[in-house]
Design a protein around this motif. Sequence first.
Motif: not given
Length: 336
Positions: A135-162
Amino acid sequence: MAKIKYYYDTDSCRYERVQVSKWEIFLNVAGIVVLASLFGVLFTFLYTKFHKSDKELELAREVEELKSYYQLINKKLDESDKVLASLQERDDKVYRVIFAADPIPKEVRIAGAGGTEKYSDLLQKGLQAEKLILNTLQKVDMLKRKMYVQSKSYDEIMQMAKSKEDRLARIPAIQPISNKELTRLSSGFGMRFHPIFGGAQFHPGIDFAAPHGTPIYATADGEVVVANNNFGGYGNEIQIKHSEDYTTLYAHLSRFNVRLGQKVKRGECIGYVGSTGFSTAPHLHYEVIYKGEKVNPVYYFYNDLSPEQYDKILELASRQNRSLGAVDSRNVKIQE
């Protein structure tokens, strides 16, 4: 010496001696031995089960501690997931709304985390706390996935802002000369009396009366595409191309402060007020050209004026006063 045993015989009404065979003696002895053995095995089992060595007790304590740590980690992971969920909501409902971008679908945010098959090696070990660890490993993997998607979203927003910041910087938004008191606007956009040719003619820009040598500023970021020295029409003229949509024109300059092809920023001095070309007094003739059509520049002074000042300059620009220079009525779009 073994005791002699007797029994009462009812037929003879006499006490008779009990006769014990060797086989019976053997069976009795064997039964006692078997019973003793069973008691021994049972005692050994109970002892080994309930009585642990110091090392076993220490290992048991470590296992319990590890379980408590895993439970604490799970709690922290749940808290982190809540924080991330808040960031995701802000991303979809605020940041991406500002830049007119679609929210990220839920299936994209959680895709690729995988199932229990990726932990097959762990499952084969048959660990005591297998469910908790899994259960712990699954939570860690899911959190890592969500963080990756969110970081890519922020990269996209930064490009749109620029990109949006660059687009905004390339739209004319200030007055081309210093005019804080709003006293220098001498002629607005539209039909005006021409001082040289006489009669009412269309004035495709606005005039700012100012002393000879007053600095002139670029009203948006762009590239100098025209820097002509001549003695007719607009006189010394600069044109700056800001984007595919916008170009600005500055006429009757006394001299230039930029060269052809130079990149300029909004607010950068590009030249100085003069009275060259068809001009009756030192002034700046300023035009905004949108998609090839000349539009009223006064609508593009919002960046450095308060709402009250903007209303005032609109009123000043609408007055039917005399233009101070040349008229070029090509590609004119009347917006009054």
